[in-house]
Design a protein around this motif. Structure first.
Motif, PDB file in Angstrom:
ATOM      1  N   UNK A 278       0.845  -1.200   0.000  1.00  0.00           N
ATOM      2  CA  UNK A 278       0.000   0.000   0.000  1.00  0.00           C
ATOM      3  C   UNK A 278       0.880   1.249   0.000  1.00  0.00           C
ATOM      4  N   UNK A 279       1.946   1.185   0.822  1.00  0.00           N
ATOM      5  CA  UNK A 279       2.815   2.361   0.938  1.00  0.00           C
ATOM      6  C   UNK A 279       3.438   2.753  -0.394  1.00  0.00           C
ATOM      7  N   UNK A 280       3.810   1.747  -1.206  1.00  0.00           N
ATOM      8  CA  UNK A 280       4.453   2.110  -2.481  1.00  0.00           C
ATOM      9  C   UNK A 280       3.439   2.168  -3.614  1.00  0.00           C
ATOM     10  N   UNK A 281       2.146   2.143  -3.247  1.00  0.00           N
ATOM     11  CA  UNK A 281       1.081   2.236  -4.247  1.00  0.00           C
ATOM     12  C   UNK A 281       1.151   1.074  -5.245  1.00  0.00           C
ATOM     13  N   UNK A 282       1.512  -0.120  -4.753  1.00  0.00           N
ATOM     14  CA  UNK A 282       1.552  -1.304  -5.616  1.00  0.00           C
ATOM     15  C   UNK A 282       0.151  -1.700  -6.044  1.00  0.00           C
ATOM     16  N   UNK A 283       0.080  -2.342  -7.214  1.00  0.00           N
ATOM     17  CA  UNK A 283      -1.248  -2.673  -7.745  1.00  0.00           C
ATOM     18  C   UNK A 283      -1.720  -4.053  -7.291  1.00  0.00           C
ATOM     19  N   UNK A 284      -1.008  -4.633  -6.365  1.00  0.00           N
ATOM     20  CA  UNK A 284      -1.383  -5.951  -5.854  1.00  0.00           C
ATOM     21  C   UNK A 284      -0.120  -6.729  -5.519  1.00  0.00           C
ATOM     22  N   UNK A 285      -0.318  -8.021  -5.241  1.00  0.00           N
ATOM     23  CA  UNK A 285       0.827  -8.888  -4.943  1.00  0.00           C
ATOM     24  C   UNK A 285       0.925  -9.919  -6.065  1.00  0.00           C
ATOM     25  N   UNK A 286       2.027  -9.887  -6.792  1.00  0.00           N
ATOM     26  CA  UNK A 286       2.221 -10.817  -7.902  1.00  0.00           C
ATOM     27  C   UNK A 286       2.836 -12.126  -7.456  1.00  0.00           C
ATOM     28  N   UNK A 287       3.399 -12.122  -6.245  1.00  0.00           N
ATOM     29  CA  UNK A 287       3.981 -13.361  -5.696  1.00  0.00           C
ATOM     30  C   UNK A 287       4.004 -13.279  -4.181  1.00  0.00           C
ATOM     31  N   UNK A 288       3.212 -14.149  -3.545  1.00  0.00           N
ATOM     32  CA  UNK A 288       3.363 -14.353  -2.101  1.00  0.00           C
ATOM     33  C   UNK A 288       4.115 -15.663  -1.951  1.00  0.00           C
ATOM     34  N   UNK A 289       5.339 -15.578  -1.419  1.00  0.00           N
ATOM     35  CA  UNK A 289       6.113 -16.805  -1.186  1.00  0.00           C
ATOM     36  C   UNK A 289       5.547 -17.420   0.088  1.00  0.00           C
ATOM     37  N   UNK A 290       4.738 -18.476  -0.050  1.00  0.00           N
ATOM     38  CA  UNK A 290       4.006 -18.985   1.119  1.00  0.00           C
ATOM     39  C   UNK A 290       4.895 -19.783   2.073  1.00  0.00           C
ATOM     40  N   UNK A 291       6.176 -19.896   1.772  1.00  0.00           N
ATOM     41  CA  UNK A 291       7.077 -20.649   2.656  1.00  0.00           C
ATOM     42  C   UNK A 291       7.141 -20.075   4.066  1.00  0.00           C
ATOM     43  N   UNK A 292       6.846 -18.764   4.216  1.00  0.00           N
ATOM     44  CA  UNK A 292       6.908 -18.145   5.549  1.00  0.00           C
ATOM     45  C   UNK A 292       6.059 -18.911   6.562  1.00  0.00           C
ATOM     46  N   UNK A 293       5.007 -19.571   6.047  1.00  0.00           N
ATOM     47  CA  UNK A 293       4.121 -20.302   6.949  1.00  0.00           C
ATOM     48  C   UNK A 293       4.738 -21.598   7.439  1.00  0.00           C
ATOM     49  N   UNK A 294       5.694 -22.120   6.692  1.00  0.00           N
ATOM     50  CA  UNK A 294       6.194 -23.468   6.945  1.00  0.00           C
ATOM     51  C   UNK A 294       7.578 -23.503   7.585  1.00  0.00           C
ATOM     52  N   UNK A 295       8.371 -22.451   7.354  1.00  0.00           N
ATOM     53  CA  UNK A 295       9.763 -22.495   7.816  1.00  0.00           C
ATOM     54  C   UNK A 295       9.881 -22.065   9.279  1.00  0.00           C
ATOM     55  N   UNK A 296      10.959 -22.527   9.927  1.00  0.00           N
ATOM     56  CA  UNK A 296      11.258 -22.094  11.291  1.00  0.00           C
ATOM     57  C   UNK A 296      10.252 -22.561  12.315  1.00  0.00           C
TER      58      UNK A 296
END
Ligand code: PEP
Ligand code: MG
Length: 564
Positions: A278-296
């Protein structure tokens, strides 16, 4: 010395060490009535002070920048907080002691939550405690108006970044801190370089009269020589000017001078990153790397946990699209509870979709969570590392199964979710016309596509000359994929690092790439560069680039074009 850069830019200034935090004076009182009056006064004064800050920041920087303090005001102007403090006063504690205890209780509560975002909000609570204690103890900093300073602290509270009584804050370095702390977010918005994780800086900076910090690479020079200072001053001035020009592209369309459009979206790796879109006025998310949910962690995330994480992102994005990539585990991303087994070549091993197809129990949980999130937001999904059509057919069959299960259970989901695949393995690029019949979109993963085209480990610094996004063979491959996708009537994005390479932008425009998904820090620069381009010139440039033999020749051609 080194830290981790979390807000870009270069700053050269005197260090201002933030003293250790104030502690409450602990006085027991037998008559609470006077302390209750004092407590009420502290409430009013701290709220007034926060409103002043909001007004000043809004005037000086803009409404977006003041949002951090609006959020703090919400925490501060909270009846329960002051009621708890009042209860402490009635128990015989003085006002500042009781307030401090009420803050600490909330801090502990946040810290226990399994939620990094809320855990980092503890820093806001500590900031509020310091505000109230400084009012209670009448301790104000010396007035240093006009003096440029780099704040150095174990943590730097957001309120200090805009505190004019400290001087003009041009940078911040923290021994601790988090990339998603409000201080880091605010520093980014204010264009102030900021470093976290700079172990030992507090002690070292006490001996230094000048600091030179670089928020891009995280480097810190103590008492730099004259030549470094001169270079840094020039670089910082030039950078600031560029950033101001980039920021003027917030709210403008992503179009070339002659009106050709290319979507500009962000790559993110966690729900906390959604704010930066939102801060950089992006038009959406073209890639959510879903690994954040699984790692660590010790066990795979449940469907519910995943659903909550995805919908937290959609709630920030509003109607902007969110492309969730299914689990891309393996290669350099390993976790104990996912037993891939020893492999001689993990990057060529049982990773990503290959692993998921062998473990449907894991895969289906994620598919269900993504489909459910689609009922509440503009969600798309894509599969990583597809190499052969059979993999795509199987993955799509699991999506059908997940939909049938949800429908049978009466759980809402998006029946018509758009489904795409990453094109990051040469076999997928070569057979793009076949794959295009089965999906709604392609997203080109240039990081892996390059390493597999050249058989050169992308993480090996000795092979960086082979992993070159300017390589003509990579460009030809991408152009081919784009034309096959468009012939089949599907859209095609780039989500690898090559997409954010400014020099390559004319080529992406000429090829007709539909969208680039890039780091939020690069987005506005690309939008600005795009506004200077004209499609016919870019097409000519592409024609010439594709006739060249080496990456060096392509880079030279594009560098020359950019300097015209
Ligand atoms: C890619 O390979 O280009 C990509 C975007 O995916 P990752 O970097 O996560 O492998
Ligand atoms: Mg990849």
């Amino acid at each position: 010395m080194n830290g981790i850069g979390v807000a870009p830019g270069i700053a050269l200034a005197k260090p201002l060490i933030l003293d250790g935090p104030l502690s409450p004076v602990r006085i027991s009182c037998t008559d609470p009535s006077a302390e209750l009056v004092l407590l009420e006064q502290l409430r009013q004064r701290s709220i007034d002070k926060m409103n002043d800050t909001i007004e000043r920041v809004e005037r000086q920087y803009g409404p977006k920048e003041s949002e951090v303090f609006e959020a703090q005001l919400l925490l501060l102007d909270n009846d329960e907080l002051w009621d708890d403090a009042a209860a402490g006063v009635k128990d015989g504690k003085c006002a500042q002691w009781a307030f401090s205890e009420a803050i600490k209780a909330r801090e502990e509560m946040f810290a226990q939550l399994d939620n990094a975002y809320l855990q980092e909000r503890s820093a806001d609570l500590r900031d509020l405690e310091q505000l109230v204690l400084s009012l209670a103890q009448h301790s104000g900093a010396d007035c240093r108006e006009g003096l440029e300073v780099i704040l150095v602290g174990s943590e730097v509270p957001p309120s200090r970044l805009t505190d004019s009584s400290l001087g003009t804050v041009v940078g911040a370095v923290m021994e601790q801190g988090g990339a998603t702390s409000h201080a880091a977010i605010l520093a980014n918005m204010l264009g102030i370089p900021c470093l976290i994780g700079a172990a030992g800086i507090l002690e070292a900076a006490k001996q230094a009269s000048l600091l030179l910090i670089d928020g891009d690479n995280g480097s810190i020079l103590l008492d730099p020589d004259e030549e470094s200072c001169e270079r840094a001053k020039q670089a910082a001035a030039a950078l600031r000017l560029e950033q101001e020009k980039d920021a003027s592209f917030i709210g403008k369309p992503s179009r070339s001078k002659d009106g050709a459009a290319i979507g500009l979206q962000c790559n993110i790796a966690s729900p906390e990153d959604a704010e930066s879109v939102i801060q950089c006025d992006g038009e959406g998310v073209g890639l959510l790397r879903s690994e954040f949910l699984y790692l660590g962690r010790d066990a795979a995330p449940s469907e519910e946990e995943q659903f909550r994480a995805y919908t937290r992102i959609t709630s920030v994005l509003g109607n902007r699209p969110l492309i969730i990539r299914t689990l891309d585990i393996g290669g350099d991303k390993q976790t104990d509870y996912i037993h891939i087994g020893p492999e001689e070549n993990p990057f060529l091993g049982c990773r990503a979709i290959r692993y998921c197809l062998k473990h449907p129990e894991l895969f289906l949980v994620q598919l269900r969570a993504i489909l459910r999130a689609g009922a509440l937001g503009n969600v798309l999904m894509m599969f990583p590392m597809i190499a052969v059509p059979e993999e795509l057919t199987q993955a799509l069959a699991y999506v059908r199964q997940a939909k049938e299960e949800l429908a049978a259970e009466g759980v809402p989901f998006d029946e018509n979710m758009k489904i795409g695949m990453m094109v990051e393995i040469p076999s997928a690029a070569l057979m793009a016309e076949t794959f295009a019949q089965q999906v709604d979109f392609f997203s080109i993963g240039t990081n892996d596509l390059t390493q597999y085209l050249f058989s050169a480990d992308r993480g090996n610094p000795q092979l960086s000359h082979l992993n070159d996004p300017f390589a003509p063979v990579l460009l030809r491959t991408i152009e081919d994929v784009v034309s096959k996708a468009h012939k089949a009537g599907i859209f095609v994005d780039i989500c690898g690092q090559a997409g954010q390479e400014e020099l390559l932008l004319p080529l992406w425009l000429a090829m007709g790439i539909d969208a680039l998904s890039v780091s939020s820090k690069r987005l506005l620069r690309l939008r600005r560069r795009l506004s200077f381009l004209q499609l016919p010139d870019c097409k000519q440039l592409l024609h010439r680039a594709l006739s060249l033999q080496t990456a060096a020749e392509v880079r030279a051609l594009l560098t020359e074009y950019a300097s015209l």
